[in-house]
Write a protein that holds these residues in place. Structure first.
Motif, PDB file in Angstrom:
ATOM      1  N   HIS A   1       0.825  -1.204   0.000  1.00 29.32           N
ATOM      2  CA  HIS A   1       0.000   0.000   0.000  1.00 29.32           C
ATOM      3  C   HIS A   1       0.864   1.261   0.000  1.00 29.32           C
ATOM      4  O   HIS A   1       2.003   1.255   0.444  1.00 29.32           O
ATOM      5  N   ASP A   2       0.274   2.347  -0.521  1.00 27.33           N
ATOM      6  CA  ASP A   2       1.014   3.608  -0.622  1.00 27.33           C
ATOM      7  C   ASP A   2       1.323   4.207   0.741  1.00 27.33           C
ATOM      8  O   ASP A   2       2.327   4.899   0.904  1.00 27.33           O
ATOM      9  N   ASN A   3       0.466   3.971   1.724  1.00 22.54           N
ATOM     10  CA  ASN A   3       0.662   4.570   3.046  1.00 22.54           C
ATOM     11  C   ASN A   3       0.468   3.507   4.131  1.00 22.54           C
ATOM     12  O   ASN A   3      -0.453   3.589   4.942  1.00 22.54           O
ATOM     13  N   PRO A   4       1.349   2.512   4.176  1.00 26.90           N
ATOM     14  CA  PRO A   4       1.200   1.450   5.176  1.00 26.90           C
ATOM     15  C   PRO A   4       1.658   1.937   6.543  1.00 26.90           C
ATOM     16  O   PRO A   4       2.395   2.920   6.660  1.00 26.90           O
ATOM     17  N   PRO A   5       1.233   1.257   7.609  1.00 30.61           N
ATOM     18  CA  PRO A   5       1.695   1.649   8.946  1.00 30.61           C
ATOM     19  C   PRO A   5       3.168   1.335   9.130  1.00 30.61           C
ATOM     20  O   PRO A   5       3.682   0.363   8.580  1.00 30.61           O
ATOM     21  N   ALA A   6       3.864   2.164   9.907  1.00 31.95           N
ATOM     22  CA  ALA A   6       5.264   1.889  10.219  1.00 31.95           C
ATOM     23  C   ALA A   6       5.373   0.680  11.135  1.00 31.95           C
ATOM     24  O   ALA A   6       6.331  -0.093  11.053  1.00 31.95           O
ATOM     25  N   ARG A   7       4.373   0.504  12.014  1.00 30.33           N
ATOM     26  CA  ARG A   7       4.299  -0.652  12.900  1.00 30.33           C
ATOM     27  C   ARG A   7       2.862  -1.123  12.962  1.00 30.33           C
ATOM     28  O   ARG A   7       1.944  -0.314  13.018  1.00 30.33           O
TER      29      ARG A   7
END
Length: 369
Positions: free
Chosen positions: A311-317
């Motif tokens: 995804h273009d904006n996945p979670p960092a964690r």
């Protein structure tokens, strides 16, 4: 024993439209197999990294599981067979990593998602892992797999992702990246090390549109789906002499509840009772879980991985599961409370603030004059 997978709620991440190209650093692992089912069903391209031991069956069950999956599921489905490949990959070898990435790019023209899931767990207290030269070697083995292996495959993938100005690296870690566990000190150290590496890396590669995500499931996800090696126990750390809840006791309870255990040790390839890892020898085990148990253990994690990847904006964690979330919240609460308890002491050594206060006092005295 057969269990059905628990119902998983619909993921809140946006749905994928275009197929993604994945490289799994440990494609023969239970996590790799379970994840690839979802990916291939979605229409993604999957390259399975496998080591020689994954196909030679040096630890009973793993090779058989992957062979059965490949022959009975992948090869019989034409739409899967054309989108799946196997490459030799021992992530501890940089040459293997570079060759695997090159093959992915040659086959599918790009690498969208690198999934780092190679792992092993070394069980033993700090003293037990320092008692002999052989047990000390286990520490190096732990870091070769859980740290340097990930570093190697990530370094190999970066040039291709940077050239395409796109890519997503996912590290499968665990809540041990937040929590220290007695009897798992070296394992936790390797998790903290690779997470620190990935946190720093995320800032470095962000300008190239390369994303970094650390996925942290419950402890048993990583432990019970990979090789476990226990150092010889020192009498001082036996349960009757040490009341600390050492991981030997925890893992013993977990292993007692799985279907079977395949074992190897330095003197025998036979089966033995490893309920509490109290042997005088170094012992390696590979938990043989039933298909239902694997589904139950991995369902939430695999669902999250398939949803997040690419995804273009996945979670960092991303922390997986209520138990893991609760454990991390409790640790952060403890850290916050201790910080508040000693905040005055912490700030008292702030040299910059002291200089500022002294300057303000001098200015006020000058005005009074």
């Amino acid at each position: 024993m057969t269990r059905t997978a628990p119902a998983i709620p619909n993921c809140k991440f946006p749905s994928h439209s275009d197929p993604r190209v994945w490289l799994l650093s440990s494609g023969a692992s239970p996590t790799g197999i379970a994840l690839s089912r979802q990916l291939l069903a979605h229409g993604d391209f999957v390259v399975f990294g496998v080591t020689p031991s994954d196909t030679s069956d040096s630890l009973a069950g793993r090779a058989a599981d992957f062979t059965a999956f490949w022959t009975r599921e992948v090869l019989v489905k034409e739409e899967w067979k054309t989108r799946a490949r196997v490459v030799g990959l021992d992530a501890r070898n940089m040459g293997h990593c570079q060759a695997a990435v090159a093959e992915v790019v040659t086959l599918f023209r790009r690498l969208d998602v690198l999934f780092c899931c190679s792992s092993q767990a070394i069980v033993g207290t700090v003293e037990e892992l320092s008692s002999t030269s052989r047990s000390t070697t286990l520490i190096r083995d732990q870091f070769e797999t859980n740290y340097f292996g990930h570093v190697n495959i990530i370094k190999a993938a970066l040039p291709s992702m940077r050239e395409k100005h796109s890519g997503h690296i996912i590290l499968l870690s665990g809540i041990t990246g937040h929590l220290g566990t007695p009897g798992l000190g070296v394992y936790c150290a390797s998790q903290w090390a690779i997470e620190g590496f990935c946190d720093s890396l995320s800032y470095e590669v962000a300008p190239f549109n390369i994303k970094m995500t650390i996925v942290q499931p419950n402890l048993e996800i990583d432990i019970l789906t990979n090789q476990i090696t226990a150092a010889p126990q020192l009498p001082q750390y036996a349960q009757e002499n040490n009341p600390a809840p050492l991981f030997r006791e925890i893992i013993g309870g977990l292993l007692d509840r799985v279907d079977a255990i395949a074992t190897t040790n330095e003197s025998s390839n036979g089966h033995c009772d490893l309920g509490r890892f109290s042997s005088d020898e170094i012992i390696s085990v590979y938990p043989q879980l039933s298909e239902g148990t694997k589904l139950q253990l991995l369902a939430e994690t695999v669902n999250a991985l398939a949803a997040i990847g690419g995804h273009d904006n996945p979670p960092a964690r991303h922390i997986v599961g209520h138990e893991a979330v609760a454990s991390v919240k409790e640790k952060l609460k403890t850290v916050s409370e201790e910080l508040e308890d000693f905040v005055d002491v912490s700030c008292a050594v702030d040299l910059h603030q002291q200089v500022g206060d002294h300057q303000q006092e001098s200015d006020e005295e000058a005005q009074n004059l």
